[in-house]
Design an enzyme around this catalytic site. Structure first.
Site, PDB file in Angstrom:
ATOM      1  N   GLU A  11       0.802  -1.217   0.000  1.00 49.27           N
ATOM      2  CA  GLU A  11       0.000   0.000   0.000  1.00 49.27           C
ATOM      3  C   GLU A  11       0.842   1.278   0.000  1.00 49.27           C
ATOM      4  O   GLU A  11       0.302   2.367  -0.224  1.00 49.27           O
ATOM      5  CB  GLU A  11      -0.925   0.000   1.215  1.00 49.27           C
ATOM      6  CG  GLU A  11      -1.961  -1.111   1.182  1.00 49.27           C
ATOM      7  CD  GLU A  11      -2.742  -1.241   2.471  1.00 49.27           C
ATOM      8  OE1 GLU A  11      -3.955  -1.481   2.404  1.00 49.27           O
ATOM      9  OE2 GLU A  11      -2.136  -1.109   3.564  1.00 49.27           O
ATOM     10  N   GLY A  78     -12.742  -1.094   2.646  1.00 44.90           N
ATOM     11  CA  GLY A  78     -13.946  -1.749   2.163  1.00 44.90           C
ATOM     12  C   GLY A  78     -15.063  -0.753   1.892  1.00 44.90           C
ATOM     13  O   GLY A  78     -15.181   0.277   2.564  1.00 44.90           O
ATOM     14  N   VAL A 139     -15.152  -6.146   8.226  1.00 45.37           N
ATOM     15  CA  VAL A 139     -16.553  -6.110   7.805  1.00 45.37           C
ATOM     16  C   VAL A 139     -16.732  -6.987   6.567  1.00 45.37           C
ATOM     17  O   VAL A 139     -16.189  -6.694   5.502  1.00 45.37           O
ATOM     18  CB  VAL A 139     -16.999  -4.670   7.519  1.00 45.37           C
ATOM     19  CG1 VAL A 139     -18.473  -4.647   7.094  1.00 45.37           C
ATOM     20  CG2 VAL A 139     -16.789  -3.781   8.734  1.00 45.37           C
ATOM     21  N   ASP A 160      -8.124   1.534  10.823  1.00 41.27           N
ATOM     22  CA  ASP A 160      -6.969   2.310  11.249  1.00 41.27           C
ATOM     23  C   ASP A 160      -7.119   3.828  11.179  1.00 41.27           C
ATOM     24  O   ASP A 160      -6.646   4.544  12.059  1.00 41.27           O
ATOM     25  CB  ASP A 160      -5.743   1.896  10.423  1.00 41.27           C
ATOM     26  CG  ASP A 160      -6.107   1.476   9.004  1.00 41.27           C
ATOM     27  OD1 ASP A 160      -6.470   2.346   8.205  1.00 41.27           O
ATOM     28  OD2 ASP A 160      -6.037   0.269   8.710  1.00 41.27           O
ATOM     29  N   ASP A 183     -12.680  -3.984  -1.692  1.00 38.96           N
ATOM     30  CA  ASP A 183     -13.707  -5.018  -1.539  1.00 38.96           C
ATOM     31  C   ASP A 183     -15.040  -4.371  -1.214  1.00 38.96           C
ATOM     32  O   ASP A 183     -15.108  -3.185  -0.872  1.00 38.96           O
ATOM     33  CB  ASP A 183     -13.306  -6.028  -0.446  1.00 38.96           C
ATOM     34  CG  ASP A 183     -13.329  -5.408   0.939  1.00 38.96           C
ATOM     35  OD1 ASP A 183     -14.311  -5.615   1.663  1.00 38.96           O
ATOM     36  OD2 ASP A 183     -12.359  -4.706   1.322  1.00 38.96           O
TER      37      ASP A 183
END
Length: 217
Positions: A11, A78, A139, A160, A183
């Site tokens: 990332e 997400g 989640v 985070d 996602d």
């Protein structure tokens, strides 16, 4: 000094590629860091901030040791706003802890740095501006996704950003998180993340690097 962080190395690689010259390699709280220049900006890159506790711990340690003016967190997240799609990039305008229910009505949403939002928007005009929610759960169900969206109206959910935002707020450090949707936060999300991580996760940090090449902060 500008600190750029992420959960995973994938990332933050978009910023690693633009760090030149490299001035220092080191370790803080058992996480590797690299200090150098991007454009005319002195930058410190660190990854390994996983979950709210580790993220807060690392954020405070980085602030205490390096005294940054700006703190930018990059990576994947997400989707919880059904209008978003995989690959959308969101710059958080405010940060909410969705899993502190007993204080939910008293919590003030922490605002992002307006300077960072403006600079990021300047180099990437497709960025979506909106809230990001954080909590210490992964989640992966429609029910949980719907609950969090109804309570927070956030675009994305992670584990985070809100914790780092809180630490930065308490230390008067300007903060923002820029996240890419990996996602849909439903059953099967783990597979989606595995499929999208290497391909999509570097983009937010690459945008930050481009912003630092263009702007002196």
């Amino acid at each position: 000094m500008i600190v750029i962080t992420s959960v995973l190395r994938e990332e933050i690689v978009g910023a690693f590629r633009e760090l030149m010259p490299v001035l220092e390699n080191g370790e803080i709280l058992k996480r590797p860091y690299m200090r150098g220049l991007i454009g005319a900006n002195e930058v410190l890159l660190v990854y390994g901030l996983i979950g709210k506790v580790e993220s807060a711990m690392m954020a405070q340690a980085l602030i205490d040791n390096f005294h940054p003016k700006y703190f930018i967190h990059c990576g994947g997240a997400g989707i919880i706003n059904s209008e978003r799609k995989i690959g959308d990039i969101v710059c958080g305008t405010e940060y909410i802890e969705h899993d502190i229910k007993f204080r939910q009505k008293q919590i003030k949403k922490i605002k992002a740095s307006q300077t960072l939002i403006e600079r990021i928007s300047d180099v990437y005009n497709k960025v979506i501006l909106g809230p990001i929610a954080s909590g210490d759960i992964f989640v992966d169900s429609v029910e949980e996704k719907t609950r969090i969206f109804n309570e927070t109206k956030a675009e994305l959910v992670d584990m985070d950003s809100a914790a780092i935002a809180k630490v930065c707020y308490e230390n008067d450090v300007e903060f923002c998180a820029i996240k890419i949707a990996l996602d849909k936060s439903v059953e099967g999300s783990t597979i989606e993340i595995q499929q999208n991580l290497k391909k999509l996760a570097p983009f937010p940090s690459a945008i930050v690097a481009e912003m630092l090449e263009k702007h002196l902060l």
